[in-house]
Design an enzyme around this catalytic site. Structure first.
Site, PDB file in Angstrom:
ATOM      1  N   HIS A   1       0.834  -1.205   0.000  1.00  0.00           N
ATOM      2  CA  HIS A   1       0.000   0.000   0.000  1.00  0.00           C
ATOM      3  C   HIS A   1       0.871   1.258   0.000  1.00  0.00           C
ATOM      4  CE1 HIS A   1      -3.434   2.556   1.546  1.00  0.00           C
ATOM      5  NE2 HIS A   1      -2.401   3.245   2.008  1.00  0.00           N
ATOM      6  N   GLU A   2       1.869   1.298   0.862  1.00  0.00           N
ATOM      7  CA  GLU A   2       2.740   2.474   0.950  1.00  0.00           C
ATOM      8  C   GLU A   2       3.592   2.629  -0.310  1.00  0.00           C
ATOM      9  OE1 GLU A   2       2.273   4.649   3.146  1.00  0.00           O
ATOM     10  OE2 GLU A   2       0.912   3.411   4.335  1.00  0.00           O
TER      11      GLU A   2
ATOM     12  N   HIS B   1       1.757   4.404  -3.033  1.00  0.00           N
ATOM     13  CA  HIS B   1       1.805   5.869  -2.904  1.00  0.00           C
ATOM     14  C   HIS B   1       3.076   6.421  -3.549  1.00  0.00           C
ATOM     15  CE1 HIS B   1      -1.750   6.385  -0.567  1.00  0.00           C
ATOM     16  NE2 HIS B   1      -1.296   5.839   0.538  1.00  0.00           N
TER      17      HIS B   1
ATOM     18  N   GLU C   1      -6.292   6.758  -0.975  1.00  0.00           N
ATOM     19  CA  GLU C   1      -6.158   5.636  -0.061  1.00  0.00           C
ATOM     20  C   GLU C   1      -6.852   4.397  -0.612  1.00  0.00           C
ATOM     21  OE1 GLU C   1      -4.239   5.419   2.536  1.00  0.00           O
ATOM     22  OE2 GLU C   1      -3.602   7.488   2.298  1.00  0.00           O
TER      23      GLU C   1
END
EC number: 3.4.24.-
Length: 302
Positions: A146-147, A150, A219
């Protein structure tokens, strides 16, 4: 699609790109109007505002990774110190075909993670010791994916630029409220002393609303990209549930200290009731994130 144009194997998200472009365009229009108003009202004093704006932007954008690390008490971690953490990030970067960011760890019992940096080459991914202690390896992989999403989509750079107008408006408001425009007999400056703080507050609220709307979508986009990259949406859902539940048990004082950085975090440093009540929340609700991951799990046949 990565905003940078640099291709990775993270799932492309045209919706995210479209929302980023739209948000930047709308904020740009507000910024032009706000700057024009400042020039008209401040007269010869407007260069001071421009200098302040440029300095704030350069510091916020160029040193975003360093500022975030120091603010959150993170320190760069070596592979010798955290071999499993580095190993997981190495595998994910190879799978996503992207450069490995710096890895940092914050000694903090709040289970969370964040990514920052103006571009993939300057990026840092940080996890807390609370997260490492609570998650299983597969759950941690989902959070790190997930990070890294980004980073691949340059979310941090876009959000820094998008949020800059709010920072500038807030600074101008403070100058006005502190009396920076007071004490002048000039009629234009007297009008500016009243109008500028009011307009700045309106601009700040509008900028905040636009960036928070974008933040909530990014997100969801990062959750989707991470689930498709790892092929294990259920593990990311498990991590989300576990992290959100554990954050609610963190002392209120610790949560208040962390709240200014909620836009960076994997999950917001708020309890469930506070999150639901936040009009300007940086994250979608847990229910919405889990619902999306459930749909992805069905799509993947798992």
């Amino acid at each position: 699609m990565a905003v940078s144009g640099q291709r990775t194997r993270f799932a492309p998200d045209r919706g995210l790109t479209r929302r980023m472009v739209t948000t930047m365009f709308l904020i740009g229009l507000v910024y032009v109007g706000f700057t024009g108003l400042l020039v008209a009202l401040l007269g010869r004093a407007w260069p001071i505002v421009v200098v302040i704006a440029v300095v704030l932007f350069v510091v916020q954008f160029w040193f975003s990774d360093t500022i975030a690390e120091k603010a959150m008490g993170a320190r760069e971690a070596s592979p010798e110190q955290y071999p499993q953490l580095h190993g997981t990030i190495d595998r994910l970067c190879a799978l996503a075909d992207m450069p490995k960011p710096r890895v940092a760890v914050a000694v903090n019992d709040m289970p969370n993670a964040f990514a920052t940096g103006r571009n993939p080459e300057r990026a840092v991914v940080c996890v807390t010791t609370g997260l490492l202690r609570r998650l299983e390896p597969e759950e941690l992989e989902g959070v790190l994916a997930h990070e890294l999403s980004h980073v691949a989509h340059r979310d941090v750079a876009v959000m820094t630029i998008a949020g800059f107008l709010g920072v500038l408006a807030g600074a101008i408001t403070r100058i006005g409220l502190w009396g920076g425009f007071r004490g002048s007999r000039d009629q234009n400056m007297a009008i500016a002393a009243i109008v500028i703080p009011l307009v700045s507050i309106a601009v700040y609220v509008l900028s905040l609303l636009l960036t928070r709307l974008l933040s909530r979508y990014r997100e969801l986009a990062a959750d989707r990209a991470a689930a498709l990259l790892t092929g294990r949406p259920s593990e990311l859902a498990s991590a989300l549930t576990k992290v959100t539940g554990q954050i609610a048990r963190i002392p209120s004082e610790d949560l208040r200290r962390a709240q200014p950085y909620n836009a960076f975090y994997f999950a917001p440093a708020l309890n469930a009731r506070e999150t639901a009540a936040q009009l300007f929340s940086t994250h979608p609700t847990l229910e919405k994130r889990l619902e999306q991951l459930g749909r992805i799990s069905t799509e993947l046949g798992r």
